[in-house]
Design an enzyme around this catalytic site. Sequence first.
Site, PDB file in Angstrom:
ATOM      1  N   ASN A  50      13.597  -9.224   0.157  1.00 36.34           N
ATOM      2  CA  ASN A  50      14.567  -8.148  -0.055  1.00 36.34           C
ATOM      3  C   ASN A  50      16.001  -8.636   0.143  1.00 36.34           C
ATOM      4  O   ASN A  50      16.904  -7.849   0.403  1.00 36.34           O
ATOM      5  CB  ASN A  50      14.289  -6.985   0.901  1.00 36.34           C
ATOM      6  CG  ASN A  50      12.894  -6.431   0.734  1.00 36.34           C
ATOM      7  OD1 ASN A  50      12.438  -6.213  -0.385  1.00 36.34           O
ATOM      8  ND2 ASN A  50      12.200  -6.219   1.838  1.00 36.34           N
ATOM      9  N   HIS A 136       8.358   6.096   2.729  1.00 35.62           N
ATOM     10  CA  HIS A 136       8.008   4.954   3.572  1.00 35.62           C
ATOM     11  C   HIS A 136       7.264   5.400   4.830  1.00 35.62           C
ATOM     12  O   HIS A 136       7.531   6.453   5.390  1.00 35.62           O
ATOM     13  CB  HIS A 136       9.325   4.264   3.965  1.00 35.62           C
ATOM     14  CG  HIS A 136       9.152   2.907   4.579  1.00 35.62           C
ATOM     15  ND1 HIS A 136       9.165   2.694   5.937  1.00 35.62           N
ATOM     16  CD2 HIS A 136       8.978   1.683   4.009  1.00 35.62           C
ATOM     17  CE1 HIS A 136       9.013   1.407   6.178  1.00 35.62           C
ATOM     18  NE2 HIS A 136       8.898   0.765   5.027  1.00 35.62           N
ATOM     19  N   GLU A 180      13.653   9.204  -0.140  1.00 36.58           N
ATOM     20  CA  GLU A 180      14.387   7.941  -0.268  1.00 36.58           C
ATOM     21  C   GLU A 180      15.304   8.026  -1.477  1.00 36.58           C
ATOM     22  O   GLU A 180      15.061   8.830  -2.371  1.00 36.58           O
ATOM     23  CB  GLU A 180      13.393   6.777  -0.439  1.00 36.58           C
ATOM     24  CG  GLU A 180      12.551   6.566   0.796  1.00 36.58           C
ATOM     25  CD  GLU A 180      11.435   5.540   0.618  1.00 36.58           C
ATOM     26  OE1 GLU A 180      11.542   4.663  -0.252  1.00 36.58           O
ATOM     27  OE2 GLU A 180      10.459   5.622   1.371  1.00 36.58           O
ATOM     28  N   SER A 184      10.818   2.159  -2.296  1.00 41.15           N
ATOM     29  CA  SER A 184      10.598   0.753  -1.960  1.00 41.15           C
ATOM     30  C   SER A 184       9.498   0.085  -2.776  1.00 41.15           C
ATOM     31  O   SER A 184       9.541  -1.117  -2.990  1.00 41.15           O
ATOM     32  CB  SER A 184      10.295   0.607  -0.473  1.00 41.15           C
ATOM     33  OG  SER A 184       9.199   1.403  -0.105  1.00 41.15           O
ATOM     34  N   ASP A 209      16.725   8.200   3.079  1.00 41.20           N
ATOM     35  CA  ASP A 209      16.562   6.794   3.434  1.00 41.20           C
ATOM     36  C   ASP A 209      17.115   5.963   2.270  1.00 41.20           C
ATOM     37  O   ASP A 209      16.557   5.960   1.177  1.00 41.20           O
ATOM     38  CB  ASP A 209      15.070   6.512   3.665  1.00 41.20           C
ATOM     39  CG  ASP A 209      14.802   5.083   4.117  1.00 41.20           C
ATOM     40  OD1 ASP A 209      15.616   4.191   3.801  1.00 41.20           O
ATOM     41  OD2 ASP A 209      13.770   4.852   4.765  1.00 41.20           O
ATOM     42  N   HIS A 212      17.011   0.599   0.293  1.00 42.54           N
ATOM     43  CA  HIS A 212      17.061  -0.358  -0.821  1.00 42.54           C
ATOM     44  C   HIS A 212      18.290  -0.204  -1.705  1.00 42.54           C
ATOM     45  O   HIS A 212      18.468  -0.944  -2.664  1.00 42.54           O
ATOM     46  CB  HIS A 212      15.786  -0.259  -1.659  1.00 42.54           C
ATOM     47  CG  HIS A 212      14.585  -0.681  -0.888  1.00 42.54           C
ATOM     48  ND1 HIS A 212      14.234  -2.005  -0.725  1.00 42.54           N
ATOM     49  CD2 HIS A 212      13.701   0.041  -0.173  1.00 42.54           C
ATOM     50  CE1 HIS A 212      13.162  -2.080   0.038  1.00 42.54           C
ATOM     51  NE2 HIS A 212      12.819  -0.851   0.389  1.00 42.54           N
ATOM     52  N   LYS A 240      17.773  -5.940   4.657  1.00 34.23           N
ATOM     53  CA  LYS A 240      17.558  -6.187   3.229  1.00 34.23           C
ATOM     54  C   LYS A 240      18.827  -6.791   2.614  1.00 34.23           C
ATOM     55  O   LYS A 240      19.124  -7.931   2.894  1.00 34.23           O
ATOM     56  CB  LYS A 240      17.075  -4.894   2.579  1.00 34.23           C
ATOM     57  CG  LYS A 240      15.635  -4.646   3.037  1.00 34.23           C
ATOM     58  CD  LYS A 240      15.099  -3.286   2.876  1.00 34.23           C
ATOM     59  CE  LYS A 240      13.670  -3.269   3.435  1.00 34.23           C
ATOM     60  NZ  LYS A 240      13.261  -1.969   3.937  1.00 34.23           N
TER      61      LYS A 240
HETATM   62  C1  LIG Z   1      12.272  -1.607   4.891  1.00 26.91           C
HETATM   63  C2  LIG Z   1      12.305  -0.131   4.980  1.00 26.91           C
HETATM   64  C3  LIG Z   1      12.440   0.516   6.207  1.00 26.91           C
HETATM   65  C4  LIG Z   1      12.340  -0.221   7.505  1.00 26.91           C
HETATM   66  O1  LIG Z   1      13.480  -0.934   7.796  1.00 26.91           O
HETATM   67  P1  LIG Z   1      13.388  -2.163   8.823  1.00 26.91           P
HETATM   68  O2  LIG Z   1      14.787  -2.359   9.254  1.00 26.91           O
HETATM   69  O3  LIG Z   1      12.816  -3.280   8.064  1.00 26.91           O
HETATM   70  O4  LIG Z   1      12.503  -1.720   9.945  1.00 26.91           O
HETATM   71  C5  LIG Z   1      12.611   1.870   6.198  1.00 26.91           C
HETATM   72  N1  LIG Z   1      12.616   2.579   5.049  1.00 26.91           N
HETATM   73  C6  LIG Z   1      12.437   1.981   3.864  1.00 26.91           C
HETATM   74  C7  LIG Z   1      12.462   2.806   2.628  1.00 26.91           C
HETATM   75  C8  LIG Z   1      12.275   0.621   3.795  1.00 26.91           C
HETATM   76  O5  LIG Z   1      12.041   0.040   2.623  1.00 26.91           O
END
Ligand SMILES: *Cc1c(COP(=O)(O)O)cnc(C)c1O
Length: 390
Positions: A50, A136, A180, A184, A209, A212, A240
């Site tokens: 990522n 997620h 989101e 993801s 969220d 990405h 990421k």
């Molecule tokens: C990667 C991810 C997370 C978690 O984040 P980390 O910092 O890796 O724990 C949360 N939500 C989504 C949509 C993700 O892709």
Amino acid sequence: MVQNDKFTFIESALTERVQSQRLRSLQPLQPIDVVHVARSGQVLLNFSSNDYLGLSKHPTLIAAAQQYTEQYGTGATASRLVSGTYEIHQNLEEKLALACGREAALLFNSGFQANSTILAALLDRQSLVLCDRYVHNSLLQGILASGARFKRYAHNDLHQLEAALQQAQQNYSRILIVTETVFSMDGDCSDLDGLIDLAERYDAILYLDDAHAVGVLGQAGMGLAAHRAGVDLVVGTFGKAFGAFGAFVTCSRKLCDYLINCCPGFIYTTALPPAVIGAIEAALLLMPTLESERQFLRQQSNRLRTELQALGYDTGASSSQIIPVLLGTEEKTLSLSRWLDKQGILATAIRPPTVAAGTARIRLALSSCHTPEHLDSLVAAICIWDNINH
Ligand SMILES: *Cc1c(COP(=O)(O)O)cnc(C)c1O
């Protein structure tokens, strides 16, 4: 009396995984550069990270991490409310709030920790949560821990979401909409205007969220939810596109004060270490200057989608740097993943239970450091596999 051996459940869980060919194990890799890793001496072109802008290897981030380590040490030595808030933590939060056009920002130790504990702090048993079916796992953990009533609406189906909001006549303490911005595993986007409109009309709290999208999309790369009125909380991550580690939430000052006081996942954990703060700060400073990298990433993503579709592959509704190659069966997915591996390309198979049954896929994630030639070799390898298997 315990009937069987007390660890029988572990044996059965693992056996079940072996029988369904879903036993997973860790594969140690050695990073070479942004898009290459080595595994047992074999160099692989990596389409499964990522690191969307290649910042994890950027000299400015590395120098900043080193400098903060020398200046402040390797650890923050305490939780934020005890003695773990240094000026660098607070400065970073102020800069993040400003960059996202919000009143306040608060750091968390990971995206998983942020989602799983912020939601639990916002909800109680009298609350209702409406969330997208594809969210997620970290968001689900927070919802489940809260004991709130919860319904999942079909992926990106705002008509179903609205119907659920209309039906919510019972007197809930509050209603949260959780989704989101960029998904993801599918790389498609949610309809922010529609979500904001629904949240306003039904007086629901909107929680997004942006993991990405942060670094890749939106004004100065600060995500799709930045600068958007009507969004109550936005979680972004630094693991990421920011090439570092950790996460943050942006929200109103009042909500931020509430989390500082009432969110266990913020309160009862050691603050992020200085090296990480240094790297994040350096990435944040670079963000506005990376417009051409973001544009190149978009071009490359469009090109890869077009070529995969021309070969007859289903890339779903992807419109971002995350491109699923939907193969349906786990067998086919593993076959392609293993074939690519043999050709020196790392493209991980994503299978149930991470995604829904019948939607096993190769999840390709592009970085602005992938060259057109890297895409050529990926497409060529898929082409050969395709010929062999038809
Ligand atoms: C990667 C991810 C997370 C978690 O984040 P980390 O910092 O890796 O724990 C949360 N939500 C989504 C949509 C993700 O892709």
